[in-house]
Design a protein around this motif. Structure first.
Motif: not given
Length: 344
Positions: A39-60
């Protein structure tokens, strides 16, 4: 972080995270069990898409995770649970049986200006497994480079429903997508859309997002412009607000999005259609008031937890962007009163 229910906010977020990760692992929502590590490996794979969507919100999100003592991957799951379920379900593929729990969350509505005394409304319930109700909160966001916003959300989640100080409103109802994938979960998309200046710009954020799962998004602004967007990872369909009130619940209504929707239990499908019909009829009057909307959320579309799904209305929000009015209620609107919340 402060305190709630005798525990620090960090402790509350950790408890809620364990519950959400456990629900994905159990297979009740996905159709087959998954190990916590997977589960957490799949979630880890989603992190780059969150950064691409918004670096600022990723940092939040990263800062929230660090302050609460959870990992970045856990932050994806606790915040974006319903989208992440779609991702996990697609990952399982043929291994998944029909899930024993399916999301049946929220009734949303847009009331055009001319049917509300010249100042329209956006409102919705937020319905979820009853275990989520204790974690519902309101927060204020004051970013340096974007409008301030009032946001209805849950602990550990960047945002679910909100209005910014320019009058842009964003909310959602859940959809169950068969085309879930590695991508960005809906709270980051909602917050990103709340950083815009018009409903059209908010719509463009949603239409361009690399989505992990399915949601129906509603956007509305102070000029009376509104959109409903059935947004699946591989298909998006928008409908503009016109002269009639626009209502959406938890089933797709357009052929292209229906093609990528998961099968839903018949009783939940009936619930979604019933709430859609009830809300449409309730909001058919010539002039709609805030009290009309509050009554709707207390009566026809308010859900009470019962076996086997344990879904309940965990809160609701009503916004009037032209006047900047924002009302919210914690828990069931049948049992609790709405509070008017002001911008600072």
């Amino acid at each position: 972080m402060g305190y709630l229910h005798g525990r620090t906010y960090a402790e509350e977020i950790r408890a809620y995270t364990e519950e959400r990760v456990g629900l994905v692992s159990s297979g009740l929502w996905t159709g087959a069990p998954l190990s916590r590590d997977k589960v957490l490996a799949l979630a880890e794979d989603c992190l780059p898409a969150h950064y691409r969507q918004s670096p600022e919100l990723y940092e939040e999100m990263v800062a929230l995770a660090e302050a609460a003592g959870i990992t970045r991957a856990e932050a994806v799951v606790v915040g974006g649970f319903t989208d992440f379920v779609d991702t996990a379900r697609s990952h399982l593929g043929d291994l998944a049986s029909p899930p024993r729990r399916v999301e049946d969350d929220c009734t949303g509505f847009l009331v055009p200006d001319h049917r509300a005394g010249g100042a329209g409304f956006f409102g919705q319930t937020w319905d979820m497994h009853a275990s989520a109700t204790d974690y519902v909160i309101m927060m204020r966001a004051q970013p340096d480079q974007a409008p301030a916003a009032l946001i209805f959300t849950t602990m550990g989640c960047l945002g679910q429903i909100g209005m910014n100080e320019l009058g842009v409103c964003v909310g959602m109802t859940n959809l169950s997508a068969a085309d879930g994938r590695i991508g960005v979960t809906w709270p980051t998309v909602v917050r990103h859309a709340l950083q815009t200046e018009t409903a059209a710009e908010a719509r463009d954020v949603i239409m361009g997002a690399d989505l992990a799962g399915g949601h129906n998004y509603l956007v509305f602004d102070a000029k009376g412009i509104g959109f409903n967007i059935e947004a699946m990872p591989t298909v998006r369909e928008e409908t503009g607000l016109s002269t009639e009130t626009l209502v959406h619940t938890n089933h797709t209504t357009i052929e292209s999005t229906q093609a990528v929707e998961t099968d839903r239990p018949s009783e939940l499908q009936r619930s979604s259609h019933r709430r859609l019909k009830a809300a449409t009829e309730h909001l058919d009057g010539p002039q709609i008031t805030a009290e009309d909307l509050m009554t709707l959320t207390r009566q026809e579309v308010c859900q009470t937890a019962s076996p086997p799904y344990r879904i309940e209305t965990s809160g609701a929000a009503i916004m009037r962007p032209k006047t900047k009015d924002f009302w919210a209620v914690w828990g069931s609107p049948r049992l609790n009163d709405y509070t008017r919340i002001k911008f600072p």
